[in-house]
Write an enzyme that holds these catalytic residues in place. Structure first.
Site, PDB file in Angstrom:
ATOM      1  N   SER A   1      69.307  72.878  60.737  1.00  0.00           N
ATOM      2  CA  SER A   1      69.448  74.257  60.243  1.00  0.00           C
ATOM      3  C   SER A   1      68.358  74.929  61.247  1.00  0.00           C
ATOM      4  O   SER A   1      68.497  76.131  61.434  1.00  0.00           O
ATOM      5  CB  SER A   1      69.067  74.275  58.856  1.00  0.00           C
ATOM      6  OG  SER A   1      67.710  73.774  58.503  1.00  0.00           O
ATOM      7  N   ASP A   2      67.201  74.015  61.802  1.00  0.00           N
ATOM      8  CA  ASP A   2      66.336  74.855  62.509  1.00  0.00           C
ATOM      9  C   ASP A   2      66.809  75.145  63.954  1.00  0.00           C
ATOM     10  O   ASP A   2      66.852  76.232  64.466  1.00  0.00           O
ATOM     11  CB  ASP A   2      65.202  73.872  62.888  1.00  0.00           C
ATOM     12  CG  ASP A   2      63.871  74.112  61.811  1.00  0.00           C
ATOM     13  OD1 ASP A   2      63.649  75.275  61.037  1.00  0.00           O
ATOM     14  OD2 ASP A   2      63.375  73.073  61.706  1.00  0.00           O
TER      15      ASP A   2
END
Length: 406
Positions: free
Chosen positions: A178-179
């Protein structure tokens, strides 16, 4: 000259999502000035081991994690909590096109470094904030960590082996997905805002949230759920809509078998010495294979485990059946295709002589992305940036350094 060589980016981010966006922009030639805390810097500088090693084999101060997301940048150390440091940031903003930041919601406002304050200095500024949950909503004040976001955003509900099988249960990705995806979406947002600014002269604010990105990136799994009214489950290395499309154990390792249509399945059955599988009405079409996967998959597994990985890959490639190995990372960088594409890049480094990195995968004919500069040492470019960009003289720089503001 890179495609963004006319752009300057002030990077107030740390850890991964923001630095990943900034590195993308730097690979395309943007002058990215990474702002770090004096004496400490980006948290990931110490996220080791492993660390980059010098020619004698000793660890340097640069963790491998930090090296992954910070090439092609210049590092400037500034104490932004001090009025003097804030003044330097505002001076740099006046000479920049883009500001990236990933502080908690509202934290930079107390320093006068929020979007509204800075666009008064630079009206056409593009300002991108990256947080866990965005600038609005009931969770806006929460800290957002990739692992938590993977769970909250649904990713872990569809990742991992089925509960009924050994090892079943939710599983995070092996990287901070997700980063990284937020960094990629932020890159797209910045580029779109730059295109708009070039056409209209208008800057704008970009609000990026890890949770938004995690939800959006689930793609067909989202629409499967929305169309059916049922939440998809975990399938491990299998596919909910295609069979066989999963990993299988060979006699000595693993392979991925990715049969995308009925013709490929018939080719596989023939190559595997079991042409009768393709004639069986339970397996002849993909919808039937999906319905009868629990009957078909064990038969395929029994066939594949009898031969080696290299034997299967050679056989299936000759037959035109999509397949591939599951490589370890040392095998990845020895793969002839990876070598031919030049994905590994080696750059000179002031303390290690050489740093091994992975270059941008974007291939452009006219303005290619390039790895030109090693991930900077902490504060390596402080004085040169203050002189070249802002025109500070030696006395002013010395006074800031003596006061601990840079």
């Amino acid at each position: 000259m890179g495609a963004l060589s006319h752009i300057r980016v002030l990077d107030l981010t740390r850890i991964l999502a923001g630095p990943w966006c900034a590195q993308n922009l730097a690979d395309f030639g943007a002058d990215v000035i990474k702002i770090e805390r004096p004496g400490a810097g980006d948290d990931t500088r110490t996220w080791g081991p492993p660390y980059l090693r010098d020619p004698e084999g000793n660890d340097t101060a640069e963790a491998a994690y930090y090296l992954a997301a910070n090439r092609n940048k210049r590092s400037v150390t500034i104490d932004i909590a001090s009025p003097e440091g804030q003044a330097v940031i505002r001076d740099l903003v006046a000479h920049s096109d883009v500001v990236l930041e990933n502080y908690k919601v509202g934290q930079l406002k107390k320093y006068g470094l929020d979007y509204d304050s800075l666009r008064a200095i630079k009206p056409d500024l593009i300002y991108c904030s990256i947080t866990g949950f965005g600038q609005t909503g009931p969770y806006a004040a929460r800290a957002g960590y990739d692992f938590i976001i993977q769970g909250m955003g649904g990713f872990m509900s569809i990742t991992g082996e089925r509960d009924a099988l050994p090892g079943g249960g939710p599983q995070k990705a092996g990287i901070a997905i997700s980063d990284l995806m937020t960094g990629m979406y932020a890159t797209i947002g910045v580029l779109a805002a730059l295109a708009h600014r070039d056409r209209t002269g208008e800057g704008q604010y970009i609000d990026m949230a890890l949770l938004d990105v995690q939800v959006a990136m689930l793609a067909n799994m989202n629409t499967n759920s929305l169309a059916s009214g049922r939440a998809p489950g975990r399938w491990g290395n299998a596919h909910p809509n295609i069979v066989p499309y999963q990993a299988f154990r060979t006699a000595d390792s693993w392979i991925i078998l990715a049969v995308g249509n009925d013709g490929q399945f018939r080719k596989f059955a023939q190559a595997a010495g079991a042409p009768e599988l393709a004639d069986d009405p339970r397996f002849a079409t993909n919808p039937e294979r999906v319905r009868h996967r629990d009957m078909l998959v064990p038969q395929i597994a029994a066939l594949i485990e009898k031969r080696s990985k290299s034997d299967w890959i050679a056989t299936l490639e000759r037959a035109g059946v999509p397949c591939g190995p599951i490589n370890t990372l040392d095998e990845v960088f020895e793969d002839p295709q990876v070598v031919a594409r030049g994905l590994r890049v080696d750059l000179p480094h002031p303390t290690a002589e050489l740093v091994k990195l992975v270059g941008s995968p974007v291939r452009m004919s006219g303005t290619p992305a390039q790895a030109m500069r090693h991930p900077p040492l902490l504060g390596e470019h402080t004085e040169s940036v203050l002189r070249e960009v802002l025109g500070y003289d030696d006395g002013r720089i010395a006074a800031l350094r003596t006061a601990g503001k840079i």
